[in-house]
Design a protein around this motif. Structure first.
Motif, PDB file in Angstrom:
ATOM      1  N   VAL A   1      43.892  32.080  36.963  1.00 52.89           N
ATOM      2  CA  VAL A   1      44.791  32.511  38.231  1.00 52.89           C
ATOM      3  C   VAL A   1      44.404  31.767  39.771  1.00 52.89           C
ATOM      4  CG1 VAL A   1      44.581  35.012  39.612  1.00 52.89           C
ATOM      5  CG2 VAL A   1      44.103  34.699  37.239  1.00 52.89           C
ATOM      6  N   SER A   2      45.476  31.251  40.437  1.00 48.64           N
ATOM      7  CA  SER A   2      45.645  30.757  41.247  1.00 48.64           C
ATOM      8  C   SER A   2      46.874  31.629  42.275  1.00 48.64           C
ATOM      9  CB  SER A   2      45.572  29.038  41.538  1.00 48.64           C
ATOM     10  OG  SER A   2      46.385  28.585  40.637  1.00 48.64           O
ATOM     11  N   ALA A   3      47.393  30.851  43.162  1.00 44.31           N
ATOM     12  CA  ALA A   3      48.702  31.685  43.550  1.00 44.31           C
ATOM     13  C   ALA A   3      49.356  30.266  42.750  1.00 44.31           C
ATOM     14  CB  ALA A   3      48.685  30.345  45.190  1.00 44.31           C
ATOM     15  N   ARG A   4      49.785  29.054  42.207  1.00 41.54           N
ATOM     16  CA  ARG A   4      50.762  28.577  41.313  1.00 41.54           C
ATOM     17  C   ARG A   4      49.740  29.208  39.874  1.00 41.54           C
ATOM     18  NH1 ARG A   4      47.311  25.244  43.598  1.00 41.54           N
ATOM     19  NH2 ARG A   4      45.866  24.895  42.274  1.00 41.54           N
ATOM     20  N   LYS A   5      49.404  29.382  39.815  1.00 38.13           N
ATOM     21  CA  LYS A   5      49.369  29.823  38.165  1.00 38.13           C
ATOM     22  C   LYS A   5      48.665  31.594  37.713  1.00 38.13           C
ATOM     23  CE  LYS A   5      47.386  25.116  36.663  1.00 38.13           C
ATOM     24  NZ  LYS A   5      46.215  24.701  35.951  1.00 38.13           N
ATOM     25  N   ASN A   6      49.623  32.191  36.941  1.00 32.88           N
ATOM     26  CA  ASN A   6      49.870  33.726  37.037  1.00 32.88           C
ATOM     27  C   ASN A   6      49.182  34.394  37.923  1.00 32.88           C
ATOM     28  OD1 ASN A   6      49.231  33.342  33.660  1.00 32.88           O
ATOM     29  ND2 ASN A   6      47.667  32.686  34.140  1.00 32.88           N
ATOM     30  N   ARG A   7      49.318  34.751  39.184  1.00 30.25           N
ATOM     31  CA  ARG A   7      49.851  34.790  40.336  1.00 30.25           C
ATOM     32  C   ARG A   7      49.985  36.595  40.499  1.00 30.25           C
ATOM     33  NH1 ARG A   7      54.203  34.810  44.367  1.00 30.25           N
ATOM     34  NH2 ARG A   7      52.239  34.693  46.163  1.00 30.25           N
ATOM     35  N   ARG A   8      50.882  36.666  39.863  1.00 29.92           N
ATOM     36  CA  ARG A   8      51.214  38.463  39.530  1.00 29.92           C
ATOM     37  C   ARG A   8      50.599  39.056  38.580  1.00 29.92           C
ATOM     38  NH1 ARG A   8      55.617  36.596  42.718  1.00 29.92           N
ATOM     39  NH2 ARG A   8      55.355  37.349  44.817  1.00 29.92           N
ATOM     40  N   HIS A   9      49.705  38.455  37.523  1.00 32.86           N
ATOM     41  CA  HIS A   9      48.909  38.951  36.915  1.00 32.86           C
ATOM     42  C   HIS A   9      48.602  40.487  36.912  1.00 32.86           C
ATOM     43  CE1 HIS A   9      46.776  39.775  32.826  1.00 32.86           C
ATOM     44  NE2 HIS A   9      47.963  38.428  32.195  1.00 32.86           N
TER      45      HIS A   9
END
Length: 295
Positions: free
Chosen positions: A222-230
């Motif tokens: 999770v980050s601002a670039r990956k899965n940011r709305r998971h």
């Protein structure tokens, strides 16, 4: 008049999460009125960190989701007890379309005494089958309601006469004196077992509130670039807020304030010299947050 929280089971932050047992495909949106109603109660009486994800995951873990139906009638008492709140079931005989039943008088007396009601409604204004709601007030012949599935005015305030004709079952919620005197809680605990179980629900791993190898392997980056709305961003935001590191909204979006919270945690807790704003699947920060083994 003290109000419960007002969560909706249809909220995009949790509506699509599985609320089911093997053999069905139901979600919080389709079948989660019971946990959402109890989240309304517990968020106001115990901790604002409690939401429908908390209660739906607890219900699933403890076996209160009923196959091809909703939530067991045993659930409200058990869920409340797990958080130190007293809930009493008022009737076991179905009171639907029996407006003269004595239980309606008992229920009204509870509301007039300052307690709340969880009510399971039958076919009519509130549902076509069965539906849990929360009643938190009574005045001038009308009841005031938090409905997990609707914001329609008629479903949030209506006459006692109509309401009692459509109720099947009642549970009385003991509202503590501290709440009656000071209002709904503004802060509270976010239990580690709740965080772990919510992560488990959001990542599709078995829910037991214990961080084992399956839980860690099921985590996502999770980050601002990956899965940011998971979905798992929500319990992460709650955890980081409770730790005093996240100051943003619980909006299930990994934005700049989330990144800042992750960097702060990595520097000060994980002792990383090069924080990267990312919670990497199965790695050091996930291990630390889950309190899983050694970092």
């Amino acid at each position: 008049m003290i109000r419960p929280a007002d969560y909706k089971q249809t909220d995009g932050k949790w509506g699509s999460l599985p609320y089911r047992v093997p053999g069905e495909t139901s979600t919080v949106k389709s079948s989660g009125c019971g946990p959402t109603a109890m989240a309304d109660v517990l968020a106001a009486l115990v901790s604002p960190y409690i939401d429908p994800v908390t209660c739906a995951s607890w219900s699933r873990q403890h076996g209160y989701k009923v196959l091809r139906s909703g939530t067991s009638y045993s659930y409200p008492v058990a869920q409340a007890a797990a958080y130190g709140i007293s809930v009493r079931r008022l009737n076991t005989a179905n009171a639907y379309n029996r407006p003269a039943d004595a239980v309606h008088g008992q229920a009204l007396a509870e509301i007039q005494a300052g307690n709340w009601l969880v009510a399971c409604m039958g076919k009519g204004l509130w549902t076509s089958s069965g539906h849990y709601i929360v009643v938190y007030g009574y005045s001038a012949g009308k009841v005031y309601i938090c409905d997990p599935a609707s914001s329609k005015a008629a479903r949030l305030c209506n006459t006692w006469e109509l309401f009692k004709s459509q109720v099947k079952y009642y549970w009385a919620v003991e509202v503590p004196d501290r709440i009656r005197q000071g209002g709904a809680v503004k802060d509270g605990d976010y239990r580690q077992e709740d965080f772990i179980r919510e992560v488990q629900m959001c990542t599709g791993t078995a829910m037991d509130g214990k961080a084992g190898p399956a839980t860690l392997s099921g985590t996502v980056t999770v980050s601002a670039r990956k899965n940011r709305r998971h979905a798992v961003v929500l319990p992460l935001q709650k955890k980081l807020r409770k730790l005093g590191r996240y100051t943003g909204d619980l909006d299930q979006t990994a934005g700049p304030l989330f990144t800042a919270a992750v960097n702060s945690y990595q520097k000060q807790v994980c002792l990383s010299a090069n924080p990267d704003g990312e919670i990497t699947k199965g790695q050091r920060m996930w291990k630390s947050l889950l309190a899983y083994g050694e970092m």
